[in-house]
Enzyme design. Structure first.
Site, PDB file in Angstrom:
ATOM      1  N   HIS A   1      -4.802   6.230  -0.962  1.00 47.35           N
ATOM      2  CA  HIS A   1      -3.972   6.681   1.107  1.00 47.35           C
ATOM      3  C   HIS A   1      -4.317   7.894   1.404  1.00 47.35           C
ATOM      4  O   HIS A   1      -3.431   8.448   1.895  1.00 47.35           O
ATOM      5  CB  HIS A   1      -2.881   5.920   1.708  1.00 47.35           C
ATOM      6  CG  HIS A   1      -3.120   4.378   1.324  1.00 47.35           C
ATOM      7  ND1 HIS A   1      -3.689   3.625   2.709  1.00 47.35           N
ATOM      8  CD2 HIS A   1      -2.481   3.343   0.823  1.00 47.35           C
ATOM      9  CE1 HIS A   1      -3.855   2.032   2.759  1.00 47.35           C
ATOM     10  NE2 HIS A   1      -3.392   2.036   1.218  1.00 47.35           N
TER      11      HIS A   1
ATOM     12  N   SER B   1      -4.737  -0.145  -2.831  1.00 45.93           N
ATOM     13  CA  SER B   1      -3.688   0.614  -2.532  1.00 45.93           C
ATOM     14  C   SER B   1      -2.493   0.142  -4.028  1.00 45.93           C
ATOM     15  O   SER B   1      -2.697   0.510  -4.873  1.00 45.93           O
ATOM     16  CB  SER B   1      -3.108   0.101  -1.468  1.00 45.93           C
ATOM     17  OG  SER B   1      -2.379   0.690  -0.891  1.00 45.93           O
ATOM     18  N   ALA B   2      -2.072  -0.940  -3.355  1.00 46.58           N
ATOM     19  CA  ALA B   2      -0.661  -0.829  -4.743  1.00 46.58           C
ATOM     20  C   ALA B   2      -1.779  -1.635  -5.606  1.00 46.58           C
ATOM     21  O   ALA B   2      -0.888  -0.978  -7.060  1.00 46.58           O
ATOM     22  CB  ALA B   2       0.276  -2.214  -4.126  1.00 46.58           C
TER      23      ALA B   2
ATOM     24  N   GLY C   1       0.128  -3.521  -0.799  1.00 44.19           N
ATOM     25  CA  GLY C   1       1.291  -4.015  -0.187  1.00 44.19           C
ATOM     26  C   GLY C   1       2.351  -2.979  -0.020  1.00 44.19           C
ATOM     27  O   GLY C   1       1.955  -1.998  -0.656  1.00 44.19           O
TER      28      GLY C   1
ATOM     29  N   GLU D   1      -8.905   7.309   2.221  1.00 39.14           N
ATOM     30  CA  GLU D   1      -9.710   6.335   3.123  1.00 39.14           C
ATOM     31  C   GLU D   1     -11.084   6.099   2.990  1.00 39.14           C
ATOM     32  O   GLU D   1     -11.155   6.813   3.005  1.00 39.14           O
ATOM     33  CB  GLU D   1      -8.800   6.119   4.116  1.00 39.14           C
ATOM     34  CG  GLU D   1      -7.671   6.431   4.746  1.00 39.14           C
ATOM     35  CD  GLU D   1      -6.266   5.726   4.220  1.00 39.14           C
ATOM     36  OE1 GLU D   1      -7.065   4.578   3.348  1.00 39.14           O
ATOM     37  OE2 GLU D   1      -5.566   5.516   5.061  1.00 39.14           O
TER      38      GLU D   1
END
Lengths: 241, 241
Positions: free
Chosen positions: A158, A121-122, A88, A193
């Site tokens: 990413h 991700s985050a 996020g 990814e």
């Protein structure tokens, strides 16, 4: 210590969150005899925390409880069998980890009690020493504070080396080169990814769902692509496979 | 007060820095009888400050001196006829403006003495109330401090609504929607490449080298495209043309 550091949650064209890492995560869950996990949802801004926890419970076949329900978030971490940290907005996430007093409890759980940490991700960004290599917009007044530092090198999740035609802002590669110019003694591992780093005890392994490599950015050295972790040997205290 | 807030420096396929805004900048220079400008280069990380100042001098036909040569940067601003603020990394730029004590001198020069301010990309970001809508990587330990606040609304420069196929990180539109969700009383003006806002006294004008509109993002309202500044009327104290 066991860490799963994932570049992203969902893969393009796939509906299942963490689908590309599922077999590895299920093996970890079985190995540890895990029946429940604490979900750290603070990076999510426009997604319902409980709905996301429910999605994870279905994928992983265990009970998943979002930590925002806990009267004492630190106590929830102290009792956790497994910690899942959502993607996020990295700024929201890191600020909340500090505000809720979760930095040290998570570090202790992971380092001292061996509680597996899964971050995408985050959630992958905050597992590194700082959030200086996030791609996210700093949507709130915040500070670039140290993050969890479970993994000793900055990661850029990413990662993609394509760029949009006509876009004249800095490319990702240029941003990462800037980071290295400002921080010449540091390196960045750029994860594409569908790829992940798995740290289990003293072992470090790399996996890509699309058989792609990762890149390492260093100041004054051309960024190169690697398909195994040997390139990380000088940077990490793990056995690289 | 006179501000030129440019989405970007160079346009795709063009070599000249500020080329797409050149005729407007030359008219401003003539109108004010400007013969020299102070260049604020701190956003640049891997580009030579003086080389960039020289490029600007050639484009604008005036003397351009980089402020890093000044014994007192604040005094250089106090004596400036025009202030040029480069793109690059917004974090570096805003931190340096604070560290060098330039926030108040620039605010005074622009607001009280009417010194024209020309900022592109990072230089456009710092002209807004904060850098919360930058696209840049926070490459150094830094704080999301207030910025110059010369223009009262957040701007997102280099705005583009295309995204790279296969990239699963948040799109620009999603990032801006996140900003609005976290800051529901604020708006963001998204400026596409080759576009600018020109504030002259009480007048606000919009120009796009490619005849494209800008977008306004607000919480709970679908982002819309506009080709004139009427949409900004409720947000700014200027006469919108």
């Amino acid at each position: 210590m066991e860490l799963f550091l994932l570049s992203n949650g969902k893969l393009s064209g796939e509906d299942e969150l963490l689908g590309y890492a599922k077999s590895r995560l299920l093996a970890m869950i079985e190995r540890h005899g895990i029946t429940s996990a604490v979900f750290v949802p603070y990076a999510l801004i426009r997604t319902d925390y409980d709905q996301r926890a429910q999605e994870l419970a279905q994928t992983l076949g265990i009970q998943v409880t979002s930590i925002h329900h806990a009267e004492s978030p630190a106590a929830a971490i102290d009792q956790a069998q497994c910690i899942l940290v959502s993607g996020g907005n990295t700024w929201m996430l890191n600020q909340m980890l500090h505000e809720k007093g979760l930095i040290v409890p998570i570090q202790r759980a992971v380092r001292e009690r061996g509680v597996p940490y899964v971050g995408w991700s985050a959630g992958c960004n905050v597992a590194t020493p700082s959030i200086r290599t996030t791609n996210d917009m700093p949507v709130r007044n915040s500070v670039v504070l140290p993050a969890l530092g479970l993994f000793p090198v900055q990661i850029n999740p990413h990662y993609i080396d394509a760029h949009i035609s006509g876009h004249m802002g800095e490319t990702r590669d240029e941003r990462l080169a800037e980071f290295c110019a400002v921080n010449p003694s540091e390196s960045v591992v750029a994860l594409r990814e569908g790829s992940l780093l798995h740290i289990e005890g003293n072992d470090l392994r790399y996996f890509s769902a699309r058989d792609q490599g990762f890149k390492v950015f260093r100041h004054g050295v051309e960024a190169r692509e690697y398909d195994n972790t040997q390139a990380l040997r000088p940077l990490v205290p793990f056995t690289c496979h």
